[in-house]
Design a protein around this motif. Structure first.
Motif, PDB file in Angstrom:
ATOM      1  N   VAL A  72       1.170  -0.971  -0.244  1.00 41.29           N
ATOM      2  CA  VAL A  72      -0.238   0.477   0.163  1.00 41.29           C
ATOM      3  C   VAL A  72       0.795   1.221  -0.271  1.00 41.29           C
ATOM      4  CG1 VAL A  72      -1.533   1.458   1.333  1.00 41.29           C
ATOM      5  CG2 VAL A  72      -1.951  -1.172   1.149  1.00 41.29           C
ATOM      6  N   SER A  73       1.100   2.828  -1.246  1.00 42.58           N
ATOM      7  CA  SER A  73       1.206   3.204  -0.788  1.00 42.58           C
ATOM      8  C   SER A  73       0.793   4.590   0.317  1.00 42.58           C
ATOM      9  CB  SER A  73       1.098   3.672  -2.306  1.00 42.58           C
ATOM     10  OG  SER A  73       1.681   3.025  -3.554  1.00 42.58           O
ATOM     11  N   LEU A  74       1.866   4.986   1.212  1.00 44.77           N
ATOM     12  CA  LEU A  74       1.184   6.050   1.504  1.00 44.77           C
ATOM     13  C   LEU A  74       2.283   6.685   2.098  1.00 44.77           C
ATOM     14  CD1 LEU A  74      -0.743   7.446   2.921  1.00 44.77           C
ATOM     15  CD2 LEU A  74      -0.210   5.284   5.605  1.00 44.77           C
ATOM     16  N   ASP A  75       1.811   8.032   1.953  1.00 40.85           N
ATOM     17  CA  ASP A  75       3.698   8.688   2.396  1.00 40.85           C
ATOM     18  C   ASP A  75       3.146  10.046   2.929  1.00 40.85           C
ATOM     19  OD1 ASP A  75       4.382   8.096  -0.570  1.00 40.85           O
ATOM     20  OD2 ASP A  75       3.150   9.926  -1.842  1.00 40.85           O
ATOM     21  N   THR A  76       2.214   9.846   3.735  1.00 37.75           N
ATOM     22  CA  THR A  76       2.199  11.106   5.435  1.00 37.75           C
ATOM     23  C   THR A  76       0.553  10.431   5.949  1.00 37.75           C
ATOM     24  OG1 THR A  76       1.156  12.932   6.230  1.00 37.75           O
ATOM     25  CG2 THR A  76       0.938  12.176   3.657  1.00 37.75           C
ATOM     26  N   LEU A  77       0.237  10.778   6.947  1.00 35.63           N
ATOM     27  CA  LEU A  77       0.229  10.422   7.706  1.00 35.63           C
ATOM     28  C   LEU A  77      -1.206  11.749   9.142  1.00 35.63           C
ATOM     29  CD1 LEU A  77       0.969   7.745  10.075  1.00 35.63           C
ATOM     30  CD2 LEU A  77      -0.549   6.804   8.699  1.00 35.63           C
ATOM     31  N   ASP A  78      -0.723  13.094   7.599  1.00 35.50           N
ATOM     32  CA  ASP A  78      -1.054  13.807   7.811  1.00 35.50           C
ATOM     33  C   ASP A  78      -1.768  14.866   6.861  1.00 35.50           C
ATOM     34  OD1 ASP A  78      -0.354  16.500   9.338  1.00 35.50           O
ATOM     35  OD2 ASP A  78      -1.139  17.242   7.259  1.00 35.50           O
ATOM     36  N   ARG A  79      -3.665  14.597   7.567  1.00 34.71           N
ATOM     37  CA  ARG A  79      -4.718  14.883   6.160  1.00 34.71           C
ATOM     38  C   ARG A  79      -3.913  15.984   4.880  1.00 34.71           C
ATOM     39  NH1 ARG A  79     -10.952  13.909   7.931  1.00 34.71           N
ATOM     40  NH2 ARG A  79     -11.425  14.490   5.151  1.00 34.71           N
ATOM     41  N   THR A 121       6.576   4.343   1.024  1.00 35.49           N
ATOM     42  CA  THR A 121       7.037   5.715   1.319  1.00 35.49           C
ATOM     43  C   THR A 121       7.739   6.591  -0.149  1.00 35.49           C
ATOM     44  OG1 THR A 121       5.800   5.559   3.154  1.00 35.49           O
ATOM     45  CG2 THR A 121       6.810   7.707   2.713  1.00 35.49           C
ATOM     46  N   VAL A 122       7.583   7.316  -0.608  1.00 31.36           N
ATOM     47  CA  VAL A 122       8.306   7.629  -1.421  1.00 31.36           C
ATOM     48  C   VAL A 122       8.584   8.604  -0.716  1.00 31.36           C
ATOM     49  CG1 VAL A 122       8.473   9.310  -3.367  1.00 31.36           C
ATOM     50  CG2 VAL A 122       7.219   7.902  -3.732  1.00 31.36           C
ATOM     51  N   ALA A 123       9.986   9.086  -0.194  1.00 30.71           N
ATOM     52  CA  ALA A 123      10.577  10.623   0.348  1.00 30.71           C
ATOM     53  C   ALA A 123      11.127  11.521  -0.416  1.00 30.71           C
ATOM     54  CB  ALA A 123      12.605   9.607   1.090  1.00 30.71           C
ATOM     55  N   LEU A 124      10.290  12.468   0.709  1.00 26.39           N
ATOM     56  CA  LEU A 124       9.827  14.026  -0.496  1.00 26.39           C
ATOM     57  C   LEU A 124      10.205  14.686   0.417  1.00 26.39           C
ATOM     58  CD1 LEU A 124       6.799  13.497  -1.804  1.00 26.39           C
ATOM     59  CD2 LEU A 124       8.536  13.160  -2.828  1.00 26.39           C
ATOM     60  N   ASP A 181       5.096  -4.373   7.551  1.00 32.52           N
ATOM     61  CA  ASP A 181       6.252  -3.829   6.966  1.00 32.52           C
ATOM     62  C   ASP A 181       6.109  -1.913   6.793  1.00 32.52           C
ATOM     63  OD1 ASP A 181       7.765  -5.785   7.719  1.00 32.52           O
ATOM     64  OD2 ASP A 181       7.728  -7.042   6.088  1.00 32.52           O
ATOM     65  N   ALA A 182       8.051  -1.647   5.942  1.00 32.83           N
ATOM     66  CA  ALA A 182       8.054  -0.666   5.568  1.00 32.83           C
ATOM     67  C   ALA A 182       9.214  -0.146   4.631  1.00 32.83           C
ATOM     68  CB  ALA A 182       7.792   0.654   6.182  1.00 32.83           C
ATOM     69  N   THR A 183       8.624   0.382   3.358  1.00 26.14           N
ATOM     70  CA  THR A 183      10.086   0.420   2.634  1.00 26.14           C
ATOM     71  C   THR A 183       9.838   2.330   2.237  1.00 26.14           C
ATOM     72  OG1 THR A 183      10.091  -1.729   1.731  1.00 26.14           O
ATOM     73  CG2 THR A 183      10.628   0.041   0.210  1.00 26.14           C
ATOM     74  N   LEU A 184      11.217   2.334   2.188  1.00 25.11           N
ATOM     75  CA  LEU A 184      11.042   3.852   1.722  1.00 25.11           C
ATOM     76  C   LEU A 184      11.575   3.305   0.003  1.00 25.11           C
ATOM     77  CD1 LEU A 184      12.715   5.122   4.634  1.00 25.11           C
ATOM     78  CD2 LEU A 184      10.096   5.237   3.964  1.00 25.11           C
ATOM     79  N   ILE A 185      11.115   4.966  -0.283  1.00 24.33           N
ATOM     80  CA  ILE A 185      11.719   4.784  -2.292  1.00 24.33           C
ATOM     81  C   ILE A 185      11.593   6.021  -2.219  1.00 24.33           C
ATOM     82  CG2 ILE A 185      10.240   4.785  -4.419  1.00 24.33           C
ATOM     83  CD1 ILE A 185       8.256   3.187  -3.189  1.00 24.33           C
ATOM     84  N   GLU A 186      13.353   6.526  -2.895  1.00 23.94           N
ATOM     85  CA  GLU A 186      13.407   7.624  -3.606  1.00 23.94           C
ATOM     86  C   GLU A 186      12.894   7.839  -4.667  1.00 23.94           C
ATOM     87  OE1 GLU A 186      17.553   7.453  -4.939  1.00 23.94           O
ATOM     88  OE2 GLU A 186      18.618   7.840  -2.250  1.00 23.94           O
ATOM     89  N   VAL A 187      11.868   9.311  -4.798  1.00 18.90           N
ATOM     90  CA  VAL A 187      11.205   9.225  -6.042  1.00 18.90           C
ATOM     91  C   VAL A 187      12.475   9.557  -7.441  1.00 18.90           C
ATOM     92  CG1 VAL A 187      12.349  12.395  -6.278  1.00 18.90           C
ATOM     93  CG2 VAL A 187       9.890  11.019  -6.456  1.00 18.90           C
ATOM     94  N   MET A 188      11.552   8.780  -8.375  1.00 18.90           N
ATOM     95  CA  MET A 188      12.357   8.465  -9.644  1.00 18.90           C
ATOM     96  C   MET A 188      11.564   9.226 -10.602  1.00 18.90           C
ATOM     97  SD  MET A 188      11.890   4.525  -9.569  1.00 18.90           S
ATOM     98  CE  MET A 188      11.077   3.965  -8.033  1.00 18.90           C
ATOM     99  N   PRO A 189      13.321   9.795 -11.748  1.00 18.44           N
ATOM    100  CA  PRO A 189      12.528  10.905 -12.804  1.00 18.44           C
ATOM    101  C   PRO A 189      11.873  10.310 -13.991  1.00 18.44           C
ATOM    102  CG  PRO A 189      14.556  10.036 -12.818  1.00 18.44           C
ATOM    103  CD  PRO A 189      14.244   8.927 -11.913  1.00 18.44           C
ATOM    104  N   LEU A 190      10.057   9.957 -13.393  1.00 15.05           N
ATOM    105  CA  LEU A 190       9.764   9.091 -14.708  1.00 15.05           C
ATOM    106  C   LEU A 190       8.736   9.910 -15.168  1.00 15.05           C
ATOM    107  CD1 LEU A 190       8.762   5.508 -12.856  1.00 15.05           C
ATOM    108  CD2 LEU A 190      10.880   6.141 -14.713  1.00 15.05           C
ATOM    109  N   GLY A 191       8.309  10.657 -16.151  1.00 21.64           N
ATOM    110  CA  GLY A 191       6.962  11.176 -17.218  1.00 21.64           C
ATOM    111  C   GLY A 191       7.449  12.716 -16.783  1.00 21.64           C
ATOM    112  N   ASP A 192       6.502  13.590 -17.146  1.00 20.36           N
ATOM    113  CA  ASP A 192       6.576  14.852 -16.396  1.00 20.36           C
ATOM    114  C   ASP A 192       5.825  15.201 -15.497  1.00 20.36           C
ATOM    115  OD1 ASP A 192       8.372  16.643 -17.835  1.00 20.36           O
ATOM    116  OD2 ASP A 192       7.703  16.257 -19.918  1.00 20.36           O
ATOM    117  N   VAL A 193       5.727  16.010 -14.826  1.00 16.73           N
ATOM    118  CA  VAL A 193       4.794  16.480 -13.700  1.00 16.73           C
ATOM    119  C   VAL A 193       4.913  17.862 -13.935  1.00 16.73           C
ATOM    120  CG1 VAL A 193       4.718  13.825 -12.067  1.00 16.73           C
ATOM    121  CG2 VAL A 193       6.338  15.789 -11.953  1.00 16.73           C
TER     122      VAL A 193
END
Ligand code: SAM
Ligand code: SF4
Length: 338
Positions: free
Chosen positions: A128-135, A168-171, A192-204
């Motif tokens: 499950v992707s979840l980057d924050t618990l702050d609404r 969780t993507v670390a930002l 379990d938890a896993t942290l991910i570095e943001v990757m350069p995929l597609g224009d945002v």
């Protein structure tokens, strides 16, 4: 003749890596708009280009016949696809008959509705992707106010007996300060938890360099709070794990930019239109939809898979090394799945 009878050769690439893991994107659509993943006004694929349920199923069986033992369903958001449960049930019937594991990556907004059915169909673990618990942070980052539904979804998964791993993507400047609390919360829930570095995929809509946060910096911060011990745990994926004595939980780090993880790669990815990408970080691809729609789909699929093994690159080509740089790849993560 079935695919298994015509060509049962396992999938081995030119670097002798055995490919046993398929990440299958079932839709590029999503009900969230995570800022690092896609723009607010995302252009989605025309529905007619997306593989039908029957095509996805048949293709997956072709992969299993060639030695794929683990399939992860992803997207876009897999649970927004209407016939998703049918596909999960059909593939679930292959567990123990070629397939060892069927899993899913989801944003969990609709998980409370589906958790029981997914468990019954044979799904034992989900990411499950979840980057924050702050609404508020969630609303800004995902551009939708859906944190309550996500938390409901997580609760339902737990009750259904599905093991959860949070991704969780670390930002930088967004969830950076909150990451230790988020990891502590996840472990407290038994996830379990896993942290991910943001990757350069597609224009945002923003420059990813602004929010790129090397996990080495996150790790330093975590070590101020806890003792991290290197773990031997491996999933065949890119994550490297530590055990945290104080929480009793495991934490993974996925560091495509500061660390190369390609040597042990066992995976390939297929988009919702049947485009096989031999590497998440490369453009090497094979058109499986054309193969599936040809006169002899079994043979054409096998030939396409052989071709994929020939073109799988030795390593990815990511880099976020300068502000304002173009994305390393023009496609978004929602096409190939995470
Ligand atoms: N919608 C589902 C979800 O969010 O879990 C599945 C698909 S999503 C594309 C899969 C994973 O990719 C998520 O964990 C998400 O955080 C991650 N992701 C998306 N864009 C990314 C990027 N540019 N860099 C790193 N991770 C990214
Ligand atoms: Fe949707 Fe997942 Fe991309 Fe977020 S990361 S926009 S939930 S596909």
């Amino acid at each position: 003749m079935t695919a298994a009878m015509t060509n049962p050769a396992p999938l081995v690439d030119q670097f002798k890596r055995h490919i046993t893991y398929l990440r299958l994107s079932v839709t590029d659509r999503c009900d969230l708009r995570c800022a690092y993943c896609m723009p607010e006004r995302m252009t989605f694929l025309p529905r007619k280009d997306v593989l039908s349920l029957e095509e996805l199923h048949k293709m997956a069986l072709g992969f299993i016949a060639r030695g794929i033992t683990k399939i992860r369903l992803t997207g876009g958001e897999p649970l927004v696809r209407r016939d998703m449960l049918e596909l999960v049930r059909a593939l679930g019937r292959k567990i123990g008959d070629g397939l060892e594991e069927l899993t899913m990556t989801t944003n969990a907004t609709r998980l409370s509705e589906f958790a029981d059915d997914l468990a019954q169909a044979g799904i034992r673990r989900i990411n499950v992707s979840l980057d924050t618990l702050d609404r508020d942070t969630f609303s800004q980052l995902a551009r939708r106010d859906s944190l309550p539904q996500v938390l409901e979804g997580l609760k339902a998964a737990k009750e259904a007996g599905i093991a959860v791993k949070l991704n969780t993507v670390a930002l930088k400047g967004i969830n950076e300060a909150e990451i230790p609390d988020l990891v502590g919360w996840a472990h407290g829930q038994g996830f379990d938890a896993t942290l991910i570095e943001v990757m350069p995929l597609g224009d945002v809509e923003e420059d990813r360099f602004d929010h790129y946060l090397p996990l080495s910096a996150v790790r330093d911060r975590l070590e101020e709070r806890w003792d991290l011990r290197e773990s031997d745990h491996r999933t065949g994926g890119p994550a490297r794990y530590v055990d945290i004595a104080q929480t009793g939980g495991r934490l993974g780090f996925i560091t495509p930019l500061t660390n190369n993880f390609c040597d042990g790669c066992n995976r390939i990815r297929v988009t919702a239109t049947g485009r096989l990408y031999a590497c998440l970080g490369g453009d090497e691809q094979v058109d499986l939809r054309a193969a599936m729609r040809s006169a002899d789909p079994d043979d054409a699929l096998n030939a396409a898979l052989d071709q994929a093994m020939r073109i799988k690159p030795e390593r990815h080509h990511f880099a976020i090394d300068k502000p304002g740089g173009a994305p390393a790849l023009s496609r978004h993560m929602s096409m190939t799945g995470g």
